[in-house]
Write a protein that holds these residues in place. Structure first.
Motif, short mmCIF file in Angstrom:
data_model
loop_
_atom_site.label_atom_id
_atom_site.label_comp_id
_atom_site.label_asym_id
_atom_site.label_seq_id
_atom_site.Cartn_x
_atom_site.Cartn_y
_atom_site.Cartn_z
N GLU A 122 160.85 26.13 27.36
CA GLU A 122 160.27 24.64 27.38
C GLU A 122 160.17 24.00 28.71
OE1 GLU A 122 162.37 22.14 24.81
OE2 GLU A 122 164.40 22.44 26.00
N LEU A 123 159.53 23.31 28.45
CA LEU A 123 159.32 22.21 29.62
C LEU A 123 160.47 21.40 29.81
CD1 LEU A 123 155.87 20.58 28.96
CD2 LEU A 123 156.10 22.59 30.52
N PRO A 124 160.92 21.08 31.14
CA PRO A 124 162.04 20.21 31.27
C PRO A 124 161.72 18.85 30.43
CG PRO A 124 161.25 21.08 33.27
CD PRO A 124 160.45 21.48 32.26
N ARG A 170 158.08 11.43 18.84
CA ARG A 170 156.62 11.95 19.67
C ARG A 170 157.35 12.44 21.16
NH1 ARG A 170 153.82 6.21 20.66
NH2 ARG A 170 156.07 5.69 21.46
N VAL A 171 156.40 13.20 21.66
CA VAL A 171 156.73 13.62 23.19
C VAL A 171 155.77 12.84 24.15
CG1 VAL A 171 156.59 15.68 24.85
CG2 VAL A 171 157.38 15.92 22.47
N HIS A 172 156.44 12.29 25.08
CA HIS A 172 155.65 11.61 26.22
C HIS A 172 155.40 12.76 27.19
CE1 HIS A 172 156.35 7.71 24.23
NE2 HIS A 172 157.62 8.14 24.07
N LEU A 173 154.21 13.12 27.61
CA LEU A 173 153.81 14.03 28.47
C LEU A 173 153.79 13.77 30.03
CD1 LEU A 173 153.55 17.15 29.04
CD2 LEU A 173 151.21 16.97 28.09
N ILE A 213 152.83 33.32 29.67
CA ILE A 213 153.44 32.82 28.39
C ILE A 213 152.40 32.80 27.27
CG2 ILE A 213 155.00 31.37 29.68
CD1 ILE A 213 153.29 29.01 29.14
N ARG A 214 151.04 32.67 27.46
CA ARG A 214 150.04 32.72 26.37
C ARG A 214 150.30 34.00 25.94
NH1 ARG A 214 145.13 34.54 26.09
NH2 ARG A 214 144.98 35.12 28.08
N ARG A 215 150.65 35.19 26.54
CA ARG A 215 150.38 36.55 25.81
C ARG A 215 151.69 36.78 25.46
NH1 ARG A 215 147.28 37.22 30.46
NH2 ARG A 215 148.94 37.67 31.76
N SER A 216 152.68 36.29 25.58
CA SER A 216 154.04 36.51 24.95
C SER A 216 154.25 35.44 23.86
CB SER A 216 155.06 36.04 26.13
OG SER A 216 155.51 34.70 26.36
N LEU A 224 152.93 25.58 24.50
CA LEU A 224 151.61 26.20 24.92
C LEU A 224 150.51 25.07 25.13
CD1 LEU A 224 150.60 28.90 25.49
CD2 LEU A 224 149.74 29.07 23.29
N GLY A 225 150.55 24.14 23.95
CA GLY A 225 149.60 23.12 23.92
C GLY A 225 149.73 22.11 24.89
N MET A 226 150.79 21.68 25.17
CA MET A 226 151.06 20.75 26.45
C MET A 226 150.84 21.44 27.78
SD MET A 226 154.56 18.49 25.46
CE MET A 226 155.93 19.82 25.35
#
Length: 241
Positions: A122-124, A170-173, A213-216, A224-226
């Motif tokens: 994931e993202l940090p 929520r996620v603040h991106l 990561i899109r293919r895995s 993926l969306g973020m």
């Protein structure tokens, strides 16, 4: 909306404990329902995890019955789950194509993970009530990757729910474009573990590409969306300049 002041009367709907009613997460969800014309007919606390000397609710599960005005019916077979909001950072280095763009993830063992290697990729990211979202994002990045970045470099992409059928948080991106030297530093940081130092959190830097990561199947749809949001926004800015 911030939690109600303790001097204000308790106006919680029937079945909503005062400590849940006073949380920012509940108030935000509740006001959204009222704004849509809906009403909370009944609620029952199923579980809560408290923290601190006052056992402030950190994660909670509420069984609810909601009257849906647009459909003239009551839905009473679901739960509302809440946890504190999350601030996340997407570091990236644009490539010749979207798929060739370098992105930075962290790998961490989390018990719910159902990936092939048993890790979450994931993202940090993380939560914190004592900081604003931008400062929290910068702090989580440093803690989970060992890579420090001035908070002023972070570009905000707003906030959204990440699991809207289940949780109200929520996620603040945020994102930051890095240069080749910074990318090389992050590659070097892959060699050792990071985290909060307390033993519970152990994270590993992963420098990869969006195409990989899109293919895995290693990342969830939210991650993926973020990343897609960040990279597409960067491509749009490049087209305008």
């Amino acid at each position: 909306m911030r939690p109600q002041d303790s001097s204000q009367p308790d106006r919680a709907p029937a079945g909503v404990p005062r400590e849940i009613w006073r949380t920012e997460e509940f108030q935000r969800w509740y006001l959204a329902q009222l704004g849509a014309g809906n009403s909370l007919r009944a609620a029952r606390l199923l579980w809560a995890l408290g923290v601190g000397p006052e056992s402030r609710p950190l994660i909670w599960v509420l069984s609810v019955a909601v009257f849906i005005a647009a459909e003239n019916r009551v839905k009473d077979n679901e739960v509302v789950i809440s946890r504190p909001d999350v601030s996340a950072v997407a570091l990236y280095r644009p490539g010749p194509t979207l798929d060739e763009s370098a992105v930075v993830l962290i790998r961490e063992f989390r018990s719910p993970a159902a990936t092939a290697d048993g890790y979450v990729h994931e993202l940090p990211s993380g939560s914190g009530v004592e900081r604003g979202e931008r400062a929290q994002a910068s702090a989580e990045l440093a803690e989970e990757t060992g890579f420090s970045l001035d908070a002023d470099r972070l570009v905000s992409h707003g906030s959204r729910q990440s699991a809207a059928t289940l949780s109200i948080h929520r996620v603040h991106l945020f994102s930051a474009k890095i240069d080749e030297a910074e990318l090389a530093r992050l590659v070097a940081l892959q060699q050792r573990a990071h985290g909060d130092g307390g033993g519970e959190e152990r994270t590993w830097v992963e420098v990869t590409t969006f195409g990989s990561i899109r293919r895995s199947r290693s990342v969830d749809w939210t991650t993926l969306g973020m990343l897609a949001q960040v990279l597409l926004a960067d491509a749009e800015r490049a087209e305008r300049t």
